[in-house]
Design a protein around this motif. Structure first.
Motif, PDB file in Angstrom:
ATOM      1  N   UNK A  48      10.930  57.076  -0.524  1.00 51.68           N
ATOM      2  CA  UNK A  48       9.550  56.858  -0.928  1.00 51.68           C
ATOM      3  C   UNK A  48       8.805  56.183   0.216  1.00 51.68           C
ATOM      4  N   UNK A  49       7.468  56.145   0.169  1.00 49.25           N
ATOM      5  CA  UNK A  49       6.726  55.438   1.220  1.00 49.25           C
ATOM      6  C   UNK A  49       7.148  53.982   1.374  1.00 49.25           C
ATOM      7  N   UNK A  65      16.174  72.229 -16.968  1.00 45.30           N
ATOM      8  CA  UNK A  65      15.875  70.896 -17.486  1.00 45.30           C
ATOM      9  C   UNK A  65      16.190  69.829 -16.450  1.00 45.30           C
ATOM     10  N   UNK A  66      17.313  70.012 -15.772  1.00 43.73           N
ATOM     11  CA  UNK A  66      17.695  69.078 -14.714  1.00 43.73           C
ATOM     12  C   UNK A  66      16.665  69.089 -13.591  1.00 43.73           C
ATOM     13  N   UNK A  67      16.239  70.287 -13.178  1.00 42.91           N
ATOM     14  CA  UNK A  67      15.260  70.400 -12.099  1.00 42.91           C
ATOM     15  C   UNK A  67      13.944  69.731 -12.467  1.00 42.91           C
ATOM     16  N   UNK A  68      13.467  69.963 -13.703  1.00 39.84           N
ATOM     17  CA  UNK A  68      12.197  69.384 -14.141  1.00 39.84           C
ATOM     18  C   UNK A  68      12.274  67.862 -14.218  1.00 39.84           C
ATOM     19  N   UNK A  69      13.391  67.338 -14.721  1.00 39.12           N
ATOM     20  CA  UNK A  69      13.519  65.889 -14.852  1.00 39.12           C
ATOM     21  C   UNK A  69      13.642  65.222 -13.491  1.00 39.12           C
ATOM     22  N   UNK A  70      14.355  65.852 -12.568  1.00 37.84           N
ATOM     23  CA  UNK A  70      14.460  65.306 -11.212  1.00 37.84           C
ATOM     24  C   UNK A  70      13.093  65.266 -10.551  1.00 37.84           C
ATOM     25  N   UNK A  71      12.305  66.324 -10.707  1.00 36.00           N
ATOM     26  CA  UNK A  71      10.964  66.362 -10.128  1.00 36.00           C
ATOM     27  C   UNK A  71      10.078  65.281 -10.727  1.00 36.00           C
ATOM     28  N   UNK A  72      10.182  65.090 -12.052  1.00 36.14           N
ATOM     29  CA  UNK A  72       9.374  64.047 -12.702  1.00 36.14           C
ATOM     30  C   UNK A  72       9.753  62.658 -12.208  1.00 36.14           C
ATOM     31  N   UNK A  73      11.053  62.394 -12.127  1.00 42.05           N
ATOM     32  CA  UNK A  73      11.513  61.084 -11.663  1.00 42.05           C
ATOM     33  C   UNK A  73      11.107  60.836 -10.216  1.00 42.05           C
ATOM     34  N   UNK A  74      11.233  61.856  -9.377  1.00 40.43           N
ATOM     35  CA  UNK A  74      10.884  61.703  -7.966  1.00 40.43           C
ATOM     36  C   UNK A  74       9.400  61.377  -7.804  1.00 40.43           C
ATOM     37  N   UNK A  75       8.549  62.063  -8.558  1.00 42.44           N
ATOM     38  CA  UNK A  75       7.108  61.821  -8.460  1.00 42.44           C
ATOM     39  C   UNK A  75       6.755  60.423  -8.971  1.00 42.44           C
ATOM     40  N   UNK A  76       7.336  60.029 -10.097  1.00 42.03           N
ATOM     41  CA  UNK A  76       7.071  58.692 -10.635  1.00 42.03           C
ATOM     42  C   UNK A  76       7.539  57.612  -9.669  1.00 42.03           C
ATOM     43  N   UNK A  77       8.671  57.837  -9.010  1.00 42.93           N
ATOM     44  CA  UNK A  77       9.201  56.864  -8.059  1.00 42.93           C
ATOM     45  C   UNK A  77       8.315  56.760  -6.829  1.00 42.93           C
ATOM     46  N   UNK A  78       7.870  57.898  -6.301  1.00 38.45           N
ATOM     47  CA  UNK A  78       7.000  57.883  -5.118  1.00 38.45           C
ATOM     48  C   UNK A  78       5.677  57.173  -5.402  1.00 38.45           C
ATOM     49  N   UNK A  79       5.174  57.303  -6.608  1.00 36.74           N
ATOM     50  CA  UNK A  79       3.909  56.674  -6.971  1.00 36.74           C
ATOM     51  C   UNK A  79       4.077  55.242  -7.467  1.00 36.74           C
ATOM     52  N   UNK A 119       5.496  54.314 -10.239  1.00 38.87           N
ATOM     53  CA  UNK A 119       5.269  54.240 -11.680  1.00 38.87           C
ATOM     54  C   UNK A 119       6.554  54.389 -12.486  1.00 38.87           C
ATOM     55  N   UNK A 120       7.689  54.437 -11.833  1.00 38.69           N
ATOM     56  CA  UNK A 120       8.955  54.582 -12.552  1.00 38.69           C
ATOM     57  C   UNK A 120       9.257  53.311 -13.334  1.00 38.69           C
ATOM     58  N   UNK A 121       9.665  53.475 -14.593  1.00 37.38           N
ATOM     59  CA  UNK A 121      10.027  52.328 -15.422  1.00 37.38           C
ATOM     60  C   UNK A 121      11.357  51.745 -14.959  1.00 37.38           C
ATOM     61  N   UNK A 122      11.607  50.500 -15.380  1.00 40.98           N
ATOM     62  CA  UNK A 122      12.832  49.829 -14.929  1.00 40.98           C
ATOM     63  C   UNK A 122      14.078  50.580 -15.380  1.00 40.98           C
TER      64      UNK A 122
END
Length: 444
Positions: A315-316, A334-348, A350-353
């Motif tokens: 991440x930045x 499902x795995x691909x979609x969840x990985x993409x969601x987690x990666x985007x939330x982490x980069x921004x 916004x990922x929860x603990x």
């Protein structure tokens, strides 16, 4: 008007101290209720501290990079009404009155500036911190100088000065000494270096390339500090064993291309990662001792039936590991979609603990930069990490013919206290079997 003191809140989970990573207000600013005052970091999760009242900022209780104890004063606000400063003073006075003879208790945690942490862990700088190589330090015009003393006369200098001169490539015979009896001092070495630099600068004026002696000190704070602490802890506590295996992914890449061609518009595009995750899930059924965490303080290894797969992501702000919980329940898409969601939330940010904790094994990849071999660091307290290198096309012998095949290395590390070398190799060989014959990924 009164003073309202906001103390560092209790984040929960037994956390006794947090790091102050960002202020959103400054003294003199007006704040409203629920406005974010500061960001603090616990482990790898950033928590925002809001204001419970309206008011004006009087003072801040710490600087960015400080580690503050829960309950320490975070900020003072001037508010309408009485405020709570008197309440805190009364409590403090009462606690002192109850035990007048007892010595003062040690604080829970001392706020330490990030610069102090860096200074304490870094080696002391050399007496001359010039970013020049040994060859540059040797004066190119030294031979043109007349020796500072007669031929055969030994220059007087302490062992420390001689060692430094040797490291810098300086011939003491040419250095004038200003100490007693002509002894050469560290100051004489500094003067000699300065004269050499000036002479070099005069000779290279107008040169195409200019020297750059700029130095920048970057405080190691926030996520960068957490990453450093985590990596140091992993390498200090875990005896790493790395095993590298070459895998032929030609058939897998062919299958992936066909699936994307047929289903990408409806289900999304597949990368290699979902296939790797599926292969790991299946292999871990045969090697449950690798899907585990080792509490070396208690001497207990906990093996897990569920596969909570950590996906190392850049991440930045630095390296973070979002967690694909219950990877064993997900199909490829499902795995691909969840990985993409987690990666985007982490980069921004916004990922929860809970999306950043709880992994039982980690998958890491540098993608196109994956190189040929790597030695990944285990995500403590896990006992294994699987590292993926880039896919390359190379000629190989296949059934007596030279053919082009797509090859990829897995560079994986294991905790040698828990995982024997043979089991580590068998685990990776099992993953290899699934990836080289991808039809097996869909056989239960």
């Amino acid at each position: 008007m009164g003073i309202h003191i906001i103390k560092m809140p209790d984040i929960g989970e037994g956390i006794a101290e947090v790091e102050l990573v960002e202020w959103h207000v400054q003294p003199g600013a007006t704040v409203v209720e629920d406005q974010i005052l500061a960001d603090v970091m616990t482990d790898k999760a950033t928590v925002q501290v809001p204001s419970p009242v309206h008011g004006r900022v009087v003072s801040l209780g710490g600087q960015v990079g400080e580690v503050m104890a829960v309950g320490a004063e975070l900020i003072r606000l001037e508010i309408e009404g009485e405020g709570n400063e008197h309440t805190f003073k009364t409590r403090a006075a009462a606690s002192k009155t109850e035990a007048p003879a007892a010595p003062a208790a040690a604080p829970v945690a001392v706020a330490v500036p990030a610069q102090a942490v860096v200074a304490a862990s870094a080696p002391a700088p050399a007496p001359v911190a010039e970013a020049s190589s040994r060859s540059a330090a040797v004066s190119p015009h030294a031979a043109s100088h007349a020796p500072a003393r007669a031929v055969g006369q030994r220059p007087l200098a302490s062992p420390a000065v001689r060692r430094r001169a040797w490291d810098l490539g300086i011939t003491l015979q040419y250095v004038p000494g200003t100490g007693p009896a002509g002894r050469i001092t560290h100051g004489d070495l500094d003067a000699w270096l300065a004269r050499d630099r000036n002479a070099t600068s005069n000779r290279t004026t107008g040169s195409l390339y200019q020297s750059n002696d700029e130095e920048t000190q970057v405080p190691v704070i926030g996520l960068r500090r957490k990453i450093a602490q985590k990596m140091q802890e992993s390498k200090r506590r875990i005896p790493h064993f790395t095993y590298v295996e070459e895998i032929d992914v030609t058939e897998l890449e062919s299958l992936r291309a066909r699936l994307n061609s047929q289903y990408a518009a409806q289900r999304g595009k597949l990368t290699l990662l979902p296939f790797l995750a599926r292969a790991m899930v299946l292999a871990l059924r045969e090697f449950p001792q690798i899907n585990a965490r080792f509490d070396d303080d208690a001497g207990v290894v906990t093996q897990y039936g569920a596969v909570h797969l950590g996906i190392a992501a850049q991440t930045p702000a630095g390296l973070m590991v979002p967690v694909l919980h219950h990877a064993e329940t997900l199909d490829l898409w499902s795995c691909s979609a969840e990985v993409a969601r987690l990666a985007e939330a982490t980069r921004q940010g916004k990922a929860a603990r809970d999306e950043l904790t709880g992994s039982t094994i980690t998958l890491t990849s540098l993608g196109p930069l994956g190189g040929i071999v790597s030695t990944p660091v285990i995500n403590h307290p896990e006992v294994a990490i699987v590292g993926v290198n880039r896919v390359v096309e190379r000629p190989v012998f296949l059934e007596g013919r030279v053919v082009a095949r797509k090859l990829m290395n897995l560079s994986s590390s294991f905790d040698h206290r828990v995982v024997d070398g043979m089991h580590a190799a068998e685990f990776i060989q099992c993953i290899r079997r699934y990836l080289e014959c991808p039809a097996l990924l869909f056989v239960e």
